[in-house]
Design a protein around this motif. Structure first.
Motif, PDB file in Angstrom:
ATOM      1  N   LEU A  36       0.830  -1.201   0.000  1.00 47.47           N
ATOM      2  CA  LEU A  36       0.000   0.000   0.000  1.00 47.47           C
ATOM      3  C   LEU A  36       0.863   1.248   0.000  1.00 47.47           C
ATOM      4  O   LEU A  36       0.594   2.218  -0.723  1.00 47.47           O
ATOM      5  CB  LEU A  36      -0.918  -0.010   1.218  1.00 47.47           C
ATOM      6  N   SER A  37       1.911   1.229   0.797  1.00 45.29           N
ATOM      7  CA  SER A  37       2.825   2.368   0.844  1.00 45.29           C
ATOM      8  C   SER A  37       3.523   2.556  -0.496  1.00 45.29           C
ATOM      9  O   SER A  37       3.670   3.684  -0.978  1.00 45.29           O
ATOM     10  CB  SER A  37       3.868   2.151   1.948  1.00 45.29           C
ATOM     11  N   GLN A  56       1.229   3.933  -3.456  1.00 45.70           N
ATOM     12  CA  GLN A  56       0.810   5.322  -3.282  1.00 45.70           C
ATOM     13  C   GLN A  56       1.855   6.290  -3.824  1.00 45.70           C
ATOM     14  O   GLN A  56       1.543   7.436  -4.133  1.00 45.70           O
ATOM     15  CB  GLN A  56       0.531   5.606  -1.805  1.00 45.70           C
ATOM     16  N   GLU A  57       3.083   5.799  -3.955  1.00 45.20           N
ATOM     17  CA  GLU A  57       4.174   6.649  -4.428  1.00 45.20           C
ATOM     18  C   GLU A  57       4.698   6.242  -5.801  1.00 45.20           C
ATOM     19  O   GLU A  57       5.429   7.005  -6.436  1.00 45.20           O
ATOM     20  CB  GLU A  57       5.354   6.602  -3.429  1.00 45.20           C
ATOM     21  N   THR A  71      -9.005  -1.824  -0.854  1.00 47.05           N
ATOM     22  CA  THR A  71      -8.434  -0.481  -0.715  1.00 47.05           C
ATOM     23  C   THR A  71      -7.984   0.061  -2.068  1.00 47.05           C
ATOM     24  O   THR A  71      -8.273   1.212  -2.416  1.00 47.05           O
ATOM     25  CB  THR A  71      -7.241  -0.509   0.262  1.00 47.05           C
ATOM     26  N   ILE A  72      -7.294  -0.772  -2.830  1.00 48.94           N
ATOM     27  CA  ILE A  72      -6.809  -0.362  -4.150  1.00 48.94           C
ATOM     28  C   ILE A  72      -7.977  -0.036  -5.076  1.00 48.94           C
ATOM     29  O   ILE A  72      -7.893   0.856  -5.912  1.00 48.94           O
ATOM     30  CB  ILE A  72      -5.927  -1.474  -4.757  1.00 48.94           C
ATOM     31  N   PHE A  94      -8.958   3.544  -5.560  1.00 45.57           N
ATOM     32  CA  PHE A  94      -8.069   4.483  -6.234  1.00 45.57           C
ATOM     33  C   PHE A  94      -8.713   4.975  -7.524  1.00 45.57           C
ATOM     34  O   PHE A  94      -9.419   4.224  -8.208  1.00 45.57           O
ATOM     35  CB  PHE A  94      -6.728   3.827  -6.573  1.00 45.57           C
ATOM     36  N   LYS A 140      -6.412   2.636 -10.829  1.00 45.65           N
ATOM     37  CA  LYS A 140      -6.017   1.441 -10.101  1.00 45.65           C
ATOM     38  C   LYS A 140      -5.351   0.423 -11.021  1.00 45.65           C
ATOM     39  O   LYS A 140      -5.724   0.284 -12.189  1.00 45.65           O
ATOM     40  CB  LYS A 140      -7.237   0.818  -9.430  1.00 45.65           C
ATOM     41  N   ASP A 192      -1.178  13.221  -5.731  1.00 41.86           N
ATOM     42  CA  ASP A 192      -2.166  12.553  -4.878  1.00 41.86           C
ATOM     43  C   ASP A 192      -3.424  12.186  -5.662  1.00 41.86           C
ATOM     44  O   ASP A 192      -4.553  12.400  -5.218  1.00 41.86           O
ATOM     45  CB  ASP A 192      -2.543  13.443  -3.680  1.00 41.86           C
ATOM     46  N   ASN A 193      -3.209  11.616  -6.857  1.00 44.64           N
ATOM     47  CA  ASN A 193      -4.314  11.169  -7.706  1.00 44.64           C
ATOM     48  C   ASN A 193      -5.268  12.297  -8.108  1.00 44.64           C
ATOM     49  O   ASN A 193      -6.450  12.062  -8.359  1.00 44.64           O
ATOM     50  CB  ASN A 193      -5.115  10.041  -7.025  1.00 44.64           C
TER      51      ASN A 193
END
Length: 250
Positions: A39-40, A43-44, A67-68, A71, A74, A150-151
């Motif tokens: 997950l970390s 996100q980057e 969770t994904i 997004f 995704k 951040d998307n």
């Protein structure tokens, strides 16, 4: 095309990597044995696909997939697991495929080819849409640039940019209070900005000349540039010194 493998058993990761590397052009950019690290990472970092086991520590595969799935952009998820009872729930998340262990070589290769074709099609479409949007914005709002963070897409005034810096495969763009990152080389960013106020003072730096507050003589007859508020400092390379001095009337 980039993918990661999420599996807490090393032999299983090694086997899957072998099939991917020997049957596709997919680049495995990471291997993980728990969900939180994944997950970390995503996100980057951009990835097109995730090969995901369900029974992994810290954050199990199903919760990670949920969770994904939230997004905006995704990656495609391929579950590779020994748990068949999650299949219905998984496909409700619009996953790409669900493969049960032990899988056959024929099954895994077939999935990999379909995955690569699907991702290639998506990337071509995204590239076309991105180009069309860029041209539209360039024609209608010439003093603005679209930047992702951040998307989200931020519409940034070009005059607010202090400088741009090339790092590895990305270009980082700095304003007074924000930092953006885009997957474009710095030469392409220079074309996107298309302003006489910007000067490529170094192969890694593109500086807004209007933001320079101090020009300080530096090593080997070069210069150190301090930008407004002295928050940023960048250098002028020796090959660019002559042109820089002419632009700045030094």
């Amino acid at each position: 095309m980039k993918a990661i493998i999420v599996e807490d058993e090393f032999p299983a990761r090694k086997e899957l990597r072998y099939f991917v590397e020997n049957n596709t052009d997919i680049d495995i950019v990471g291997e993980f044995d728990n969900g939180l690290d994944v997950l970390s990472f995503i996100q980057e970092n951009h990835v097109d696909a995730i090969f995901l086991d369900i029974n992994i520590p810290k954050l199990d595969g199903m919760l990670l997939a949920k969770t994904i799935n939230k997004f905006e952009k995704k990656p495609k998820i391929v579950f590779i697991t020994a748990y068949e009872n999650y299949a219905v729930e998984a496909f409700n998340l619009d996953i790409f495929d669900y493969i049960l262990k032990p899988y056959s070589e024929e099954r895994i290769i077939s999935m990999l080819h379909k995955l690569q074709n699907a991702c290639n099609s998506d990337n071509k479409l995204e590239s076309k849409e991105k180009k069309e949007t860029k041209n539209l914005v360039s024609n209608k709002v010439s003093n603005k640039i679209n930047l992702w963070k951040d998307n989200k897409i931020y519409i940034v005034d070009i005059d607010d940019i202090y400088y741009c810096e090339a790092k590895e495969r990305y270009t980082y763009i700095y304003t007074k209070d924000e930092e953006y990152r885009i997957r474009e080389c710095i030469s392409d960013v220079e074309k996107m900005i298309n302003s006489d106020n910007f000067f490529k003072c170094h192969r890694s730096y593109l500086v807004n000349l209007l933001k320079i507050e101090e020009v300080i003589p530096w090593f080997n007859n070069t210069y150190l540039l301090k930008l407004n508020d002295e928050k940023y400092e960048i250098t002028v390379s020796r090959s660019k010194v002559k042109c820089f001095k002419e632009l700045m009337n030094i």
